[in-house]
Write an enzyme that holds these catalytic residues in place. Structure first.
Site, PDB file in Angstrom:
ATOM      1  CE  LYS A  54    -143.037  64.063  18.808  1.00 14.96           C
ATOM      2  NZ  LYS A  54    -143.506  64.318  17.445  1.00 14.96           N
ATOM      3  CD  GLN A  98    -145.226  67.118  15.751  1.00 14.07           C
ATOM      4  OE1 GLN A  98    -144.238  66.674  16.321  1.00 14.07           O
ATOM      5  NE2 GLN A  98    -146.354  66.430  15.660  1.00 14.07           N
ATOM      6  CG  ASP A 121    -141.423  61.367  12.891  1.00 10.59           C
ATOM      7  OD1 ASP A 121    -141.659  60.875  14.015  1.00 10.59           O
ATOM      8  OD2 ASP A 121    -141.687  62.539  12.585  1.00 10.59           O
TER       9      ASP A 121
END
Ligand code: NAP
Length: 294
Positions: A54, A98, A121
Site C-alpha cells: 500500500k 490493517q 477501507d
C-alpha cells in the site's frame, strides 16, 4: 475453450497511472496532495506485505503516506487514541487500520471509531449502509476492485446469475450487495457459505462465480459451467519449499482444470490482489478531493 485471462496487475498499473496524472494536475493547480495513513499492529507476515504494498502504491500515485506501527500488545485504548488523532489530523485525508487485529482488541469498536469521511477501507457502518442503498460512499476495496475488473474487461453482468462463495463483511457481503444493485452488477445473486447445502449445484448454474472462502483449490472443473466467468479472491499461503519465502499464494480455484472451461478467469497472484490496493488508492483520491463527504 479459449479463455481470456483477466490481468489485474496490468489493469491496476494503468489505473494508478491515471491517478498519478490527476494528482499531478491537482498539485500543479495549487491543490492538496492526498495523504493516506496506515496503522499496522504486530508483525503478521501477510499484513506486513499488504501494508508495504500500500505504501509503494501511494508513491506510484503521488500520494503522501504515513505508516504508524504498534507492537501486538498495544491496548485498545492506545489504538482508539491513535484513531482519534488521525480523525482530527487535517492533513490526513484517509486512513486504514490493517486487519486482523490481535484478539484482545475489539475490531468492530476500532472500525466504528474511524471517522466515516476518512474510512477509505469502506468498513464503517455509514459507508456500508450508504453502499447498500446506492448512495455515494467509500466502497470496500476488494469488491470495488472486482467491479472495476468486470467493467474494464466489458464483461456483461446484467441479468446474469452470479454465485458468491463466502459471506464475510469485507468481501462476500459487500460483493453480493454490489452485484445485486441496478447501477453496478444488476445480476441475480446467490451467496453460499459453509452451511450451504448444494454448493456444487449452485456453482454449476452460475454465469459468474466469485470465490472468497480461503480454501485452496476448492472450486473444481465439475462445478463450473462452460463459458462462465470465474473471479478468484482467495489468497491462502501454502507451503512451497521451492520458493525462497517457503510459501506461495494459492487461490480458491483449481486454475489449471477450471480455466479451459471459462470465458474469463483471474489468476492468483496477479488478479484480484493488485486491484484491491488500486481501489484503496481510488478511495484515497476521492477522500482527498472530498468527493463524497465535505
Ligand atoms: P473469511 O472472513 O474467513 O470468510 C470466509 C467465508 O467463506 C465465510 O463466509 C465462510 O463461511 C466461507 N467458507 C469457508 N469455508 C467454506 C466452505 N468449505 N464452503 C463454503 N463456504 C466456506 O474470509 P475473507 O476475509 O472474506 O477472505 C476470503 C479469502 O479471500 C481469503 O483467502 C483471503 O485471504 C482472501 N482475500 C483476498 C483479498 C485480495 O485482495 N486478493 C482481499 C480479501 C481477502 P461461514 O460464514 O459459514 O463461516
Amino acid at each position: 475453450m479459449e479463455y481470456q485471462l483477466i490481468d489485474g496487475k496490468a489493469t491496476a498499473t494503468a489505473i494508478k497511472q491515471e491517478i498519478a496524472e490527476e494528482v499531478e494536475a491537482i498539485v500543479a493547480a495549487g491543490g492538496k496532495q492526498p495523504h493516506l495513513a496506515a496503522v499496522l499492529v504486530g508483525h503478521d507476515g501477510g499484513s506486513e506485505t499488504y501494508v508495504k504494498n500500500k505504501v509503494i502504491a501511494c508513491e506510484q500515485c503521488g500520494f503522501k503516506s504515513t505508516l504508524i506501527r504498534f507492537e501486538a500488545d498495544v491496548t485498545e485504548e492506545e489504538l482508539l487514541a491513535c484513531v482519534d488523532k488521525l480523525n482530527k489530523d487535517e492533513d490526513v485525508d484517509g486512513f486504514i487500520v490493517q486487519l486482523p487485529l490481535p484478539k484482545h482488541i475489539d475490531e468492530q469498536k476500532i472500525i466504528m471509531a474511524v471517522d466515516y469521511r476518512k474510512d477509505v477501507d469502506g468498513f464503517h457502518p455509514i459507508n456500508v449502509g450508504r453502499m447498500a442503498i446506492g448512495l455515494p460512499c467509500f466502497i470496500s476495496a476488494t469488491p470495488l476492485g472486482i467491479l472495476t475488473l468486470l467493467q474494464h474487461y466489458h464483461i456483461e453482468t446484467s441479468g446474469k446469475k452470479c454465485v458468491i462463495l463466502g459471506r464475510s463483511n469485507i468481501v462476500g457481503k459487500p460483493m453480493a450487495q454490489l452485484m445485486m444493485q441496478k447501477q453496478y452488477g444488476d445480476s441475480t445473486v446467490t451467496v453460499c457459505h459453509s452451511r450451504s447445502k448444494d454448493l456444487k449445484k449452485e456453482c454449476q448454474e452460475a454465469d459468474i462465480i466469485i470465490a472468497a472462502i480461503g480454501r485452496p483449490e476448492f472450486v473444481t472443473a465439475d462445478m463450473v459451467k462452460p463459458g462462465a466467468v470465474v473471479i478468484d479472491v482467495g489468497t491462502t499461503r501454502v507451503e512451497d519449499k521451492t520458493r525462497k519465502s517457503g510459501f506461495r499464494l494459492c487461490g480458491d480455484v483449481k486454475f489449471d482444470e477450471v480455466a479451459p472451461l471459462c470465458s474469463f478467469i483471474t489468476p492468483v497472484p496477479g488478479g484480484v490482489g493488485p486491484m484491491t490496493i488500486c481501489s484503496l488508492m481510488k478511495n484515497t483520491l476521492a477522500a482527498g478531493k472530498k468527493e463524497y463527504y465535505k
